[in-house]
Design a protein around this motif. Structure first.
Motif, PDB file in Angstrom:
ATOM      1  N   GLY A 118      20.441  36.544  35.534  1.00  0.00           N
ATOM      2  CA  GLY A 118      21.597  36.018  34.810  1.00  0.00           C
ATOM      3  C   GLY A 118      21.923  36.787  33.559  1.00  0.00           C
ATOM      4  O   GLY A 118      22.317  36.201  32.538  1.00  0.00           O
ATOM      5  N   VAL A 119      21.771  38.112  33.609  1.00  0.00           N
ATOM      6  CA  VAL A 119      22.064  38.946  32.438  1.00  0.00           C
ATOM      7  C   VAL A 119      23.498  38.718  31.960  1.00  0.00           C
ATOM      8  O   VAL A 119      23.769  38.648  30.756  1.00  0.00           O
ATOM      9  CB  VAL A 119      21.830  40.433  32.770  1.00  0.00           C
ATOM     10  N   LEU A 120      24.423  38.584  32.910  1.00  0.00           N
ATOM     11  CA  LEU A 120      25.820  38.312  32.591  1.00  0.00           C
ATOM     12  C   LEU A 120      26.223  36.969  33.190  1.00  0.00           C
ATOM     13  O   LEU A 120      25.860  36.676  34.339  1.00  0.00           O
ATOM     14  CB  LEU A 120      26.725  39.414  33.141  1.00  0.00           C
ATOM     15  N   PRO A 121      26.986  36.162  32.473  1.00  0.00           N
ATOM     16  CA  PRO A 121      27.340  34.837  32.988  1.00  0.00           C
ATOM     17  C   PRO A 121      28.165  34.880  34.271  1.00  0.00           C
ATOM     18  O   PRO A 121      28.110  33.953  35.082  1.00  0.00           O
ATOM     19  CB  PRO A 121      28.131  34.201  31.830  1.00  0.00           C
ATOM     20  N   GLY A 122      28.925  35.965  34.455  1.00  0.00           N
ATOM     21  CA  GLY A 122      29.718  36.101  35.672  1.00  0.00           C
ATOM     22  C   GLY A 122      29.003  36.847  36.779  1.00  0.00           C
ATOM     23  O   GLY A 122      29.587  37.084  37.842  1.00  0.00           O
ATOM     24  N   GLY A 123      27.765  37.249  36.531  1.00  0.00           N
ATOM     25  CA  GLY A 123      26.987  37.956  37.544  1.00  0.00           C
ATOM     26  C   GLY A 123      27.087  39.454  37.436  1.00  0.00           C
ATOM     27  O   GLY A 123      26.093  40.141  37.227  1.00  0.00           O
ATOM     28  N   CYS A 124      28.316  39.981  37.574  1.00  0.00           N
ATOM     29  CA  CYS A 124      28.486  41.441  37.564  1.00  0.00           C
ATOM     30  C   CYS A 124      29.831  41.815  36.954  1.00  0.00           C
ATOM     31  O   CYS A 124      30.887  41.420  37.467  1.00  0.00           O
ATOM     32  CB  CYS A 124      28.388  41.993  38.985  1.00  0.00           C
ATOM     33  N   PHE A 125      29.787  42.554  35.881  1.00  0.00           N
ATOM     34  CA  PHE A 125      30.998  43.031  35.221  1.00  0.00           C
ATOM     35  C   PHE A 125      31.852  43.857  36.173  1.00  0.00           C
ATOM     36  O   PHE A 125      33.058  43.636  36.304  1.00  0.00           O
ATOM     37  CB  PHE A 125      30.608  43.869  34.002  1.00  0.00           C
ATOM     38  N   PHE A 126      31.245  44.802  36.874  1.00  0.00           N
ATOM     39  CA  PHE A 126      32.023  45.728  37.703  1.00  0.00           C
ATOM     40  C   PHE A 126      32.596  45.054  38.936  1.00  0.00           C
ATOM     41  O   PHE A 126      33.670  45.433  39.406  1.00  0.00           O
ATOM     42  CB  PHE A 126      31.183  46.952  38.070  1.00  0.00           C
ATOM     43  N   PHE A 127      31.911  44.066  39.479  1.00  0.00           N
ATOM     44  CA  PHE A 127      32.466  43.317  40.604  1.00  0.00           C
ATOM     45  C   PHE A 127      33.760  42.623  40.192  1.00  0.00           C
ATOM     46  O   PHE A 127      34.739  42.604  40.941  1.00  0.00           O
ATOM     47  CB  PHE A 127      31.455  42.281  41.102  1.00  0.00           C
ATOM     48  N   THR A 128      33.765  42.068  38.987  1.00  0.00           N
ATOM     49  CA  THR A 128      34.948  41.364  38.497  1.00  0.00           C
ATOM     50  C   THR A 128      36.094  42.316  38.200  1.00  0.00           C
ATOM     51  O   THR A 128      37.230  42.104  38.640  1.00  0.00           O
ATOM     52  CB  THR A 128      34.603  40.564  37.225  1.00  0.00           C
ATOM     53  N   VAL A 129      35.820  43.400  37.470  1.00  0.00           N
ATOM     54  CA  VAL A 129      36.920  44.244  37.005  1.00  0.00           C
ATOM     55  C   VAL A 129      37.453  45.184  38.082  1.00  0.00           C
ATOM     56  O   VAL A 129      38.617  45.600  38.003  1.00  0.00           O
ATOM     57  CB  VAL A 129      36.528  45.033  35.737  1.00  0.00           C
ATOM     58  N   GLN A 130      36.649  45.499  39.090  1.00  0.00           N
ATOM     59  CA  GLN A 130      37.201  46.378  40.126  1.00  0.00           C
ATOM     60  C   GLN A 130      38.261  45.657  40.940  1.00  0.00           C
ATOM     61  O   GLN A 130      39.256  46.266  41.354  1.00  0.00           O
ATOM     62  CB  GLN A 130      36.085  46.934  41.028  1.00  0.00           C
ATOM     63  N   THR A 131      38.091  44.348  41.168  1.00  0.00           N
ATOM     64  CA  THR A 131      39.123  43.598  41.885  1.00  0.00           C
ATOM     65  C   THR A 131      40.325  43.321  40.986  1.00  0.00           C
ATOM     66  O   THR A 131      41.448  43.175  41.467  1.00  0.00           O
ATOM     67  CB  THR A 131      38.559  42.271  42.417  1.00  0.00           C
ATOM     68  N   GLU A 132      40.100  43.290  39.686  1.00  0.00           N
ATOM     69  CA  GLU A 132      41.177  43.053  38.727  1.00  0.00           C
ATOM     70  C   GLU A 132      42.089  44.270  38.601  1.00  0.00           C
ATOM     71  O   GLU A 132      43.308  44.131  38.449  1.00  0.00           O
ATOM     72  CB  GLU A 132      40.555  42.714  37.371  1.00  0.00           C
ATOM     73  N   PHE A 133      41.520  45.479  38.666  1.00  0.00           N
ATOM     74  CA  PHE A 133      42.287  46.682  38.377  1.00  0.00           C
ATOM     75  C   PHE A 133      42.528  47.595  39.585  1.00  0.00           C
ATOM     76  O   PHE A 133      43.118  48.659  39.419  1.00  0.00           O
ATOM     77  CB  PHE A 133      41.595  47.492  37.272  1.00  0.00           C
ATOM     78  N   ASP A 134      42.110  47.178  40.771  1.00  0.00           N
ATOM     79  CA  ASP A 134      42.228  48.104  41.908  1.00  0.00           C
ATOM     80  C   ASP A 134      43.675  48.485  42.231  1.00  0.00           C
ATOM     81  O   ASP A 134      43.938  49.576  42.740  1.00  0.00           O
ATOM     82  CB  ASP A 134      41.525  47.552  43.159  1.00  0.00           C
ATOM     83  N   ASP A 135      44.636  47.621  41.909  1.00  0.00           N
ATOM     84  CA  ASP A 135      46.040  47.918  42.198  1.00  0.00           C
ATOM     85  C   ASP A 135      46.879  48.125  40.935  1.00  0.00           C
ATOM     86  O   ASP A 135      48.103  47.998  40.970  1.00  0.00           O
ATOM     87  CB  ASP A 135      46.663  46.774  43.014  1.00  0.00           C
ATOM     88  N   ARG A 136      46.209  48.445  39.836  1.00  0.00           N
ATOM     89  CA  ARG A 136      46.923  48.575  38.563  1.00  0.00           C
ATOM     90  C   ARG A 136      46.681  49.953  37.968  1.00  0.00           C
ATOM     91  O   ARG A 136      45.660  50.189  37.327  1.00  0.00           O
ATOM     92  CB  ARG A 136      46.469  47.491  37.596  1.00  0.00           C
ATOM     93  N   PRO A 137      47.586  50.905  38.205  1.00  0.00           N
ATOM     94  CA  PRO A 137      47.399  52.262  37.695  1.00  0.00           C
ATOM     95  C   PRO A 137      47.255  52.284  36.179  1.00  0.00           C
ATOM     96  O   PRO A 137      47.821  51.446  35.475  1.00  0.00           O
ATOM     97  CB  PRO A 137      48.685  52.987  38.129  1.00  0.00           C
ATOM     98  N   GLY A 138      46.486  53.239  35.702  1.00  0.00           N
ATOM     99  CA  GLY A 138      46.335  53.392  34.267  1.00  0.00           C
ATOM    100  C   GLY A 138      44.942  53.846  33.891  1.00  0.00           C
ATOM    101  O   GLY A 138      44.073  54.047  34.746  1.00  0.00           O
TER     102      GLY A 138
END
Length: 210
Positions: A103-123
Motif C-alpha cells: 500500500g505504498v500509494l493509496p491508489g495502488g499504482c501511479f502509472f496505472f492511473t495516469v496512463q489511462t488518463e493521458f493515453d488519448d491526450r497529446p502533449g
C-alpha cells in the motif's frame, strides 16, 4: 550558510509536495491535482508553492519524474540485487507485487492511473508518461534477453513478448485486488508469472516451486 539552509529547506519542501502529489494522483489522476488543494494538503503557502512551479503542467511533469524515481528505488533496485537471469526477472515481479501489497500509494499504482488518463491526450505530460512506460517495458525486455543469453530461458523465447505478458499480469493486480479479489489476486499474479518462467527455463530448479 544561510543561503545553503534555504536551498535545503526549499528542496525538502519540493520533495514533500511531490510525494503528496504522486499519492493523490494515484487515486484521482494528475488532473485532480488542484494547485490550491495540494498547497493546503502539504501546509505550503500559495506563494511558496508557486516558487517551485510556474503552472500545473510543470507540476504534473515533475510528479511523473518523482513517481519514476520512486518506482526505480522501490521496485527496480531490490530486483537488481538478485542474480542475473531468470531469478532477477522473477525478483522484479515480486518487488512489484510487494509495492502494491504494501500500500505504498493509496491508489495502488501511479502509472496505472495516469496512463489511462493521458493515453488519448497529446502533449508533454502524455509524452513523459509514455516514455516512462516504454522504459519500464524495455527494462523487463532486457532482463528477459539477459536470461536467454545466460541459458536460463529457452532460445525460442521472444523477450519483447515475454515483457508484455509479464507487465500485463502484474498490472491486473491493481484493479483485481481492489475491486473483488483482494489478496487472492497477488497469489494468482505471482503464480502466473512463476509458472510461465518455470515452463520456459531449462533449469526450473533456479526458481521456487510455488
Amino acid at each position: 550558510m544561510t543561503h545553503d539552509g534555504r536551498l535545503l529547506r526549499g528542496s525538502r519542501s519540493r520533495e514533500a509536495i511531490l510525494e503528496r502529489a504522486v499519492s493523490l494522483a494515484s487515486v484521482e489522476g494528475l488532473d485532480g491535482l488542484s494547485l490550491g488543494r495540494l498547497a493546503a494538503a502539504t501546509g505550503t503557502s500559495k506563494s511558496g508553492f508557486f516558487a517551485h512551479w510556474r503552472d500545473k503542467e510543470q507540476l504534473q511533469l515533475d510528479a511523473v519524474e518523482w513517481a519514476a524515481r520512486q518506482w526505480a528505488e522501490s521496485v527496480v533496485a531490490p530486483a537488481l540485487r538478485a542474480p542475473a537471469g531468470v531469478r532477477r526477472l522473477f525478483a522484479l515481479h515480486e518487488a512489484r507485487l510487494k509495492f502494491y501489497s504494501d500500500g505504498v500509494l493509496p491508489g495502488g499504482c501511479f502509472f496505472f492511473t495516469v496512463q489511462t488518463e493521458f493515453d488519448d491526450r497529446p502533449g508533454a505530460v502524455r509524452d513523459r508518461v509514455a516514455r516512462a512506460m516504454r522504459e519500464w517495458l524495455e527494462f523487463i525486455r532486457r532482463l528477459a534477453a539477459e536470461a536467454v543469453t545466460l541459458g536460463e530461458l529457452a532460445d525460442s523465447v521472444d523477450p519483447a513478448q515475454l515483457a508484455y505478458e509479464f507487465d500485463a499480469l502484474g498490472e491486473m493486480v491493481v484493479t483485481h485486488s481492489r475491486l473483488y479479489e483482494g489478496q487472492v489476486s497477488f497469489v494468482h499474479a505471482r503464480r502466473a508469472v512463476l509458472q510461465r518462467l518455470r515452463a520456459l527455463c531449462p533449469n526450473p530448479a533456479l526458481l521456487p516451486e510455488d
